[in-house]
Structures are given as structure tokens and as C-alpha cells.
Design a protein around this motif. Structure first.
Motif, mmCIF file in Angstrom:
data_model
loop_
_atom_site.group_PDB
_atom_site.id
_atom_site.type_symbol
_atom_site.label_atom_id
_atom_site.label_comp_id
_atom_site.label_asym_id
_atom_site.label_seq_id
_atom_site.Cartn_x
_atom_site.Cartn_y
_atom_site.Cartn_z
ATOM 1 N N SER A 77 0.858 -1.181 0.000
ATOM 2 C CA SER A 77 0.000 0.000 0.000
ATOM 3 C C SER A 77 0.895 1.231 0.000
ATOM 4 C CB SER A 77 -0.895 -0.006 1.245
ATOM 5 O OG SER A 77 -1.704 1.129 1.268
ATOM 6 N N ALA A 94 -6.325 4.439 -7.121
ATOM 7 C CA ALA A 94 -7.762 4.686 -6.989
ATOM 8 C C ALA A 94 -8.375 4.893 -8.370
ATOM 9 C CB ALA A 94 -8.007 5.892 -6.085
ATOM 10 N N ARG A 128 -8.764 1.509 -10.077
ATOM 11 C CA ARG A 128 -9.882 0.774 -9.488
ATOM 12 C C ARG A 128 -11.227 1.319 -9.986
ATOM 13 N NH1 ARG A 128 -6.369 1.640 -5.096
ATOM 14 N NH2 ARG A 128 -7.891 2.843 -3.897
ATOM 15 N N ARG A 129 -11.337 2.642 -10.104
ATOM 16 C CA ARG A 129 -12.582 3.247 -10.613
ATOM 17 C C ARG A 129 -12.806 2.881 -12.079
ATOM 18 N NH1 ARG A 129 -10.665 7.737 -7.989
ATOM 19 N NH2 ARG A 129 -10.122 8.726 -9.956
ATOM 20 N N LYS A 131 -13.900 -0.737 -12.473
ATOM 21 C CA LYS A 131 -15.299 -0.896 -12.043
ATOM 22 C C LYS A 131 -16.242 -0.392 -13.134
ATOM 23 C CE LYS A 131 -18.842 -1.333 -9.173
ATOM 24 N NZ LYS A 131 -19.889 -1.955 -9.965
ATOM 25 N N ARG A 170 -13.902 -5.976 -5.072
ATOM 26 C CA ARG A 170 -14.066 -5.084 -3.922
ATOM 27 C C ARG A 170 -12.664 -4.628 -3.527
ATOM 28 N NH1 ARG A 170 -16.412 -9.671 -2.952
ATOM 29 N NH2 ARG A 170 -15.018 -10.201 -1.226
ATOM 30 N N ASP A 171 -12.570 -3.495 -2.853
ATOM 31 C CA ASP A 171 -11.250 -2.944 -2.516
ATOM 32 C C ASP A 171 -10.353 -3.947 -1.809
ATOM 33 O OD1 ASP A 171 -11.601 -0.526 -3.775
ATOM 34 O OD2 ASP A 171 -12.060 0.577 -1.941
ATOM 35 N N GLU A 172 -10.881 -4.721 -0.861
ATOM 36 C CA GLU A 172 -10.038 -5.659 -0.112
ATOM 37 C C GLU A 172 -9.497 -6.783 -1.007
ATOM 38 O OE1 GLU A 172 -14.314 -7.043 0.443
ATOM 39 O OE2 GLU A 172 -13.321 -5.111 0.582
ATOM 40 N N TYR A 230 -8.105 -6.436 -3.791
ATOM 41 C CA TYR A 230 -6.854 -6.001 -4.429
ATOM 42 C C TYR A 230 -5.630 -6.481 -3.652
ATOM 43 C CZ TYR A 230 -9.198 -3.237 -7.972
ATOM 44 O OH TYR A 230 -9.958 -2.853 -9.048
ATOM 45 N N SER A 282 -5.040 -9.378 -7.831
ATOM 46 C CA SER A 282 -4.232 -8.199 -8.167
ATOM 47 C C SER A 282 -3.260 -8.468 -9.310
ATOM 48 C CB SER A 282 -3.513 -7.654 -6.932
ATOM 49 O OG SER A 282 -2.636 -8.613 -6.390
#
Length: 183
Positions: A64, A81, A84-85, A88, A101-103, A105, A111
């Protein structure tokens, strides 16, 4: 069978994880035939995705990084970010065959898939120019065309040669790499 969870991967020691993550990059690069439309060699594209993962996270699946603007890049491929957007939105429009979902990744199976798909998208933006695509992965196409990201692309290329192709890697890496990837 379901892929291992992020927590399952926490218990796997390095360099075993690194070798598995390189193999995941190979799998997804082949699955999505990265670079095929540009006549790129599949092995080179898989190596490039592996080297990007190494550069972004040093094979730390829970990687991270908080950017100066406060946004966070996460997972093996340093998914921003923005990435990810976009993924989606593409999923919602039928442009990619998965959503996370974010988690998720932080799960290397997912990933590494994102890294391969995102690199393919950057390759398309760069009209098949691999070095420009690698720089674009890091800074975006406009900045990459302006020369930003050249150091990043050179670093990825060095890691691809040294670690993913095992050309001049440290002795411990060479030992494990040869036992995993060479018969």
C-alpha cells in the motif's frame, strides 16, 4: 476450488510467494493474450507484467502506498484509486470480465490479474510501444509521452532482465528461481 485468500498468502514465506506471483503474472498475461494484436511475444509480455509487479510492490501482496494527494495505490500491481474506478466502470459496461471489492486487491490472484489487464490497457494507449506502456502504467499516457516515467520503465526493464529472466540475480534468488522455473 477458490483461490487462496490474502490471509492464506500471509503464511507463505518469501521467496515462495514471489515465485508464485511471477507464475500468476504469466498465467494472466497468457489468459488475456497481452500484446498479441501488436505482435508482441507472449513470454516478454508476461515477464514485463511480472517485473511491473516486482517494481510496484516487491512481491508484497498487502502493499500500500499513499500518494501526495492522499489517494492510495494497493496490492501487487500498485492499483491506484483511478485504476480501481476505471476497472469498475469498465465492468459495469461489459468492457472487462471481472470486478473487485477494494479488499480483493490485496489477494495476489486478483491483483496479478488487474496488473495484466491494466498493462494491456496501457499498451493499447501506447499503440503497442512496450516502454511507453510501462511508463504509462506508472504516470499515465500524457505524462509518459512527455518523458515522465522513463526512469520507471528503465527500472522495470532492469528487473525483468535481472530477476524475471534471472540474468545476474543474487545467488539466493538464482538458486530458488532455477529450482522453480527450470527443469
Amino acid at each position: 476450488a477458490l483461490p487462496m485468500s490474502s490471509t492464506d498468502w500471509d503464511a507463505i514465506p518469501q521467496p515462495v510467494r514471489a515465485m508464485a506471483f511471477i507464475q500468476m503474472a504469466r498465467y494472466w498475461s497468457t489468459h488475456y493474450t497481452i500484446g498479441r494484436e501488436y505482435g508482441r511475444q507472449p513470454a516478454v509480455m508476461a515477464e514485463t507484467v511480472g517485473a511491473i509487479i516486482m517494481t510496484e510492490s516487491w512481491f508484497e501482496h498487502r502493499g500500500s502506498y499513499t500518494n501526495p494527494d492522499g489517494s492510495t495505490d494497493v496490492g501487487l500491481g500498485g492499483s491506484s484509486a483511478y485504476c480501481r474506478r476505471v476497472l469498475k466502470t469498465l465492468y459495469d459496461r461489459g468492457g472487462v470480465d471481472f470486478t473487485l471489492r477494494d479488499e480483493q486487491y490485496f489477494n495476489p490472484w486478483h491483483s496479478s490479474r488487474v496488473a495484466a489487464v491494466w498493462f494491456q490497457m496501457m499498451l493499447e494507449e501506447a499503440d503497442g510501444d512496450v516502454d511507453l506502456a510501462v511508463a504509462t502504467y506508472h504516470v499515465g499516457i500524457a505524462a509518459a509521452r512527455g518523458g515522465r516515467g522513463d526512469d520507471y520503465a528503465a527500472n522495470v526493464k532492469r528487473k525483468r532482465r535481472r530477476f524475471i529472466r534471472d540474468d545476474g540475480a543474487p545467488a539466493a534468488w538464482d538458486f530458488v528461481f532455477k529450482r522453480v522455473f527450470q527443469t
